[in-house]
Design an enzyme around this catalytic site. Structure first.
Site, PDB file in Angstrom:
ATOM      1  N   HIS A 192      41.406  23.230   2.833  1.00 41.42           N
ATOM      2  CA  HIS A 192      41.121  22.961   4.252  1.00 41.42           C
ATOM      3  C   HIS A 192      40.025  21.906   4.391  1.00 41.42           C
ATOM      4  O   HIS A 192      38.851  22.245   4.566  1.00 41.42           O
ATOM      5  CB  HIS A 192      40.682  24.250   4.950  1.00 41.42           C
ATOM      6  CG  HIS A 192      41.795  25.224   5.138  1.00 41.42           C
ATOM      7  ND1 HIS A 192      42.656  25.165   6.207  1.00 41.42           N
ATOM      8  CD2 HIS A 192      42.204  26.258   4.375  1.00 41.42           C
ATOM      9  CE1 HIS A 192      43.554  26.127   6.101  1.00 41.42           C
ATOM     10  NE2 HIS A 192      43.301  26.811   4.997  1.00 41.42           N
ATOM     11  N   GLU A 247      39.291  20.127   6.818  1.00 40.26           N
ATOM     12  CA  GLU A 247      38.659  20.101   8.148  1.00 40.26           C
ATOM     13  C   GLU A 247      37.329  20.853   8.172  1.00 40.26           C
ATOM     14  O   GLU A 247      36.470  20.591   8.993  1.00 40.26           O
ATOM     15  CB  GLU A 247      39.623  20.668   9.210  1.00 40.26           C
ATOM     16  CG  GLU A 247      39.906  22.173   9.162  1.00 40.26           C
ATOM     17  CD  GLU A 247      41.040  22.568   8.225  1.00 40.26           C
ATOM     18  OE1 GLU A 247      41.335  21.798   7.279  1.00 40.26           O
ATOM     19  OE2 GLU A 247      41.615  23.659   8.399  1.00 40.26           O
ATOM     20  N   CYS A 307      47.273  23.184   3.861  1.00 48.66           N
ATOM     21  CA  CYS A 307      47.519  24.527   3.365  1.00 48.66           C
ATOM     22  C   CYS A 307      48.988  24.921   3.597  1.00 48.66           C
ATOM     23  O   CYS A 307      49.858  24.457   2.887  1.00 48.66           O
ATOM     24  CB  CYS A 307      46.527  25.500   3.999  1.00 48.66           C
ATOM     25  SG  CYS A 307      46.223  26.933   2.960  1.00 48.66           S
TER      26      CYS A 307
HETATM   27  N1  GLN Z   1      50.001  31.531   4.370  1.00 46.68           N
HETATM   28  C1  GLN Z   1      49.699  30.618   3.330  1.00 46.68           C
HETATM   29  C2  GLN Z   1      49.043  31.305   2.140  1.00 46.68           C
HETATM   30  O1  GLN Z   1      48.528  32.376   2.270  1.00 46.68           O
HETATM   31  C3  GLN Z   1      48.835  29.482   3.805  1.00 46.68           C
HETATM   32  C4  GLN Z   1      47.502  29.903   4.272  1.00 46.68           C
HETATM   33  C5  GLN Z   1      46.829  28.866   5.106  1.00 46.68           C
HETATM   34  O2  GLN Z   1      47.457  27.964   5.597  1.00 46.68           O
HETATM   35  N2  GLN Z   1      45.534  29.002   5.309  1.00 46.68           N
HETATM   36  O3  GLN Z   1      49.024  30.760   1.073  1.00 46.68           O
END
Ligand code: GLN
Length: 543
Positions: free
Chosen positions: A515, A517, A381
């Site tokens: 994600h 994970e 992410c």
């Molecule tokens: N801050 C980033 C976004 O909002 C990544 C979010 C995250 O890593 N879950 O896109």
């Protein structure tokens, strides 16, 4: 009809109710039953999405896009059953539902009260959306005696009555060892059960956390004072790995006590081979790897719960122990030399999800260090967004590239998407929306490019992974980056959202917008984590 198991906690918080419930569910599953798990959280936030990870730990996201308590992650990791929106509720959401109804006039001018309106809403939630499950485990957050959990306790008390014969209560307590006296103490458990009984709940089973074995006579004493049969006073001893818990609870007779409390006499013996294999792999690793996790909430590892577990699963798949070196990314901003000292010896670097400006430059430097030094890099992410910014700045001649998340860069290669397509529907967000619930949340499909590394890792052409972010890598920079050695190997089906970026000429450099994970299980390690740990292992053999 499903049978309900209500799990409450007493004496102190952090006893691991979520884990205990999840382990019990896995035991029932091992006997061939279909299980479902849910959690009632007494805090006022509508969901944990806006809560600081330092305070509440990780926010766990479901396929259907709910931002939930991290215990739902345990539930999924132990049972493999995907949680849903309907599996986690808070006081805030319950009140929101009731107040909305009140404003609509649904209560026909009546006085709206905690009993019955709030408690009915809780009961509706606890029993809603159940199909052919044999058992539904409902965990009540907090500790008995908390003011805020009272309506939940009252609701499950009522349910116990209404579902008589098909509902039981398990209470998790602590039996502390007082070193000075050399004794285990039962009084806190007695008081906690007294508290529970004063609100009308008689536990059927007591699960007693303890650092030392609780002798039979002491269990009999606890049973006598708490009005619980001594066979139903189960010791829950500390174990080295959380994946030992199902085996350990089975040995202590927890699943038998549950079947007994329901009067079930024809249950199958459990098949625990899955857990035995996991424990064998965890306790007898054939090697180890050191992986740096460069993040922002590293003091509270609960903030990265699923990530930690997914790395453990990657280790299970490769039969190695994964040592995690938690590094606060800000250190690399203050002291450039520390990059080589901290990252020089690790076998792989992972930059996890994150929000906001603090520590971002340190993450960008970590991605650069991994790329330049051929160290396996996994960007999740925010970790992918940072890797993209790094590539733009240092390879694609865009030295001022950045993300609109914390400034106005020239250019913003990562920015807010206000519109995208899901299936045949267009989803819209406005940047002026409330902060809660304005992210791209939940499972979205992603097409994997033919011949790419990720296609080989997954062995599939299309995957579904869970998202939780507001910003996206701008697809307009695809060409720029592909010219300098990156490959946009995963895209949303309409091709407008970059989901995966990899560097084919690097031993292992993969950034993912989702994600992974969240979907990893000890008995089914996520392919990316399996492959990443393998890359770390290969690296460890080179150095
Ligand atoms: N801050 C980033 C976004 O909002 C990544 C979010 C995250 O890593 N879950 O896109």
């Amino acid at each position: 009809m499903a049978r309900f198991i209500f799990v409450t906690g007493g004496v102190v918080s952090s006893l691991g109710k979520g884990l205990a419930g999840a382990a019990l569910a896995s035991l029932l599953q091992a006997r061939g039953y279909k299980v479902r798990m849910r959690k009632l959280d007494p805090y006022i936030n509508v969901d944990p999405g806006t809560m600081n990870p330092y305070e509440h730990g990780e926010c766990y996201v479901t396929d259907d896009g709910a931002e939930t308590d991290l215990d739902l992650g345990h539930y999924e990791r132990f049972t493999g059953v995907a949680s849903k929106q309907t599996d986690n509720v808070t006081t805030g959401r319950i009140y929101q539902t009731v107040i909305r109804k009140e404003r609509r006039g649904d209560y026909l001018g009546g006085t709206v009260q905690v009993i019955p309106h709030i408690t009915n809403a809780i009961k509706d939630f606890a029993t809603a959306d159940i199909g052919d499950e044999d058992f539904v485990l409902v965990e009540i957050g907090g500790t008995v005696g908390d003011i805020e959990s009272l309506p939940f306790m009252e609701a499950i008390r009522q349910l116990g009555n209404e579902l008589r014969g098909d509902a039981i209560f398990i209470h998790l307590t602590l039996v502390p060892y007082i070193a000075a006296a050399g004794e285990l103490k039962t009084k806190p458990t007695q008081h906690s059960v007294k508290e529970l009984r004063s609100i009308g709940i008689q536990p059927d089973i007591l699960l007693c956390r303890s650092e030392k074995p609780i002798p039979v006579n002491l269990r009999a004493k606890i049973g006598q004072f708490c009005n619980v049969r001594s066979e139903a006073v189960i010791q829950a001893l500390d174990v080295k790995s959380i994946y030992q818990v199902p085996l350990s609870y089975h040995k202590e007779g927890l699943d038998n006590a549950v079947l007994d409390a329901f009067g079930i006499t024809d249950a199958k013996e459990p098949d625990l081979s899955k857990w035995e294999d996991i424990i064998d792999r965890v306790t007898n690793p054939e090697g180890e790897v050191n992986i740096a996790v460069v993040g922002k909430y590293i003091e509270l590892q609960d903030a990265y719960k699923s990530l930690t577990e997914a790395l453990v699963h990657g280790g299970i798949a490769n039969r190695v122990k994964v040592n995690i070196d938690w590094i606060e990314s800000e250190v690399f901003e203050k002291d450039m030399d520390s990059l080589a000292t901290r990252l020089g010896g690790v076998h792989a670097i992972l930059v996890p999800g994150g929000f906001g400006e603090r520590g971002a430059e340190g993450k960008i430097k970590s991605a650069n260090y991994a790329r330049v030094n051929n160290i396996p890099y996994f960007g999740i992410c925010y970790g992918m967004q940072m890797a993209v910014i790094e590539g733009c700045r240092n390879l694609a001649n865009l030295p001022n590239a950045g993300t609109s998340e914390f400034g106005n860069f020239d250019p913003n290669v990562v920015g807010i998407m206000t519109e995208w397509t899901k299936g045949n529907q267009t989803e819209k967000r406005s940047t002026a929306d409330d902060l809660g619930g304005t992210m791209r949340l939940g499972a979205y499909p992603c097409d994997l490019a033919e011949g790419s590394q990720v296609r080989e890792i997954y062995g599939e052409a299309q995957i579904q992974e869970r998202h939780r972010h507001r910003f996206e890598v701008n697809i307009a920079y695809r060409d720029v980056l592909e010219k300098v050695g990156y490959r946009f190997s995963g895209l949303s089906p309409h091709g407008d959202l970059p989901e995966i970026v990899e560097i084919p000429d690097h031993p292992w450099f993969i950034g993912v917008q989702f994600h992974p994970e969240l979907k990893s299980k000890p008995f089914d390690p996520h392919p990316l984590f399996k492959s990443f740990v393998k890359a770390a292992l290969d690296k460890s053999r080179l150095v």
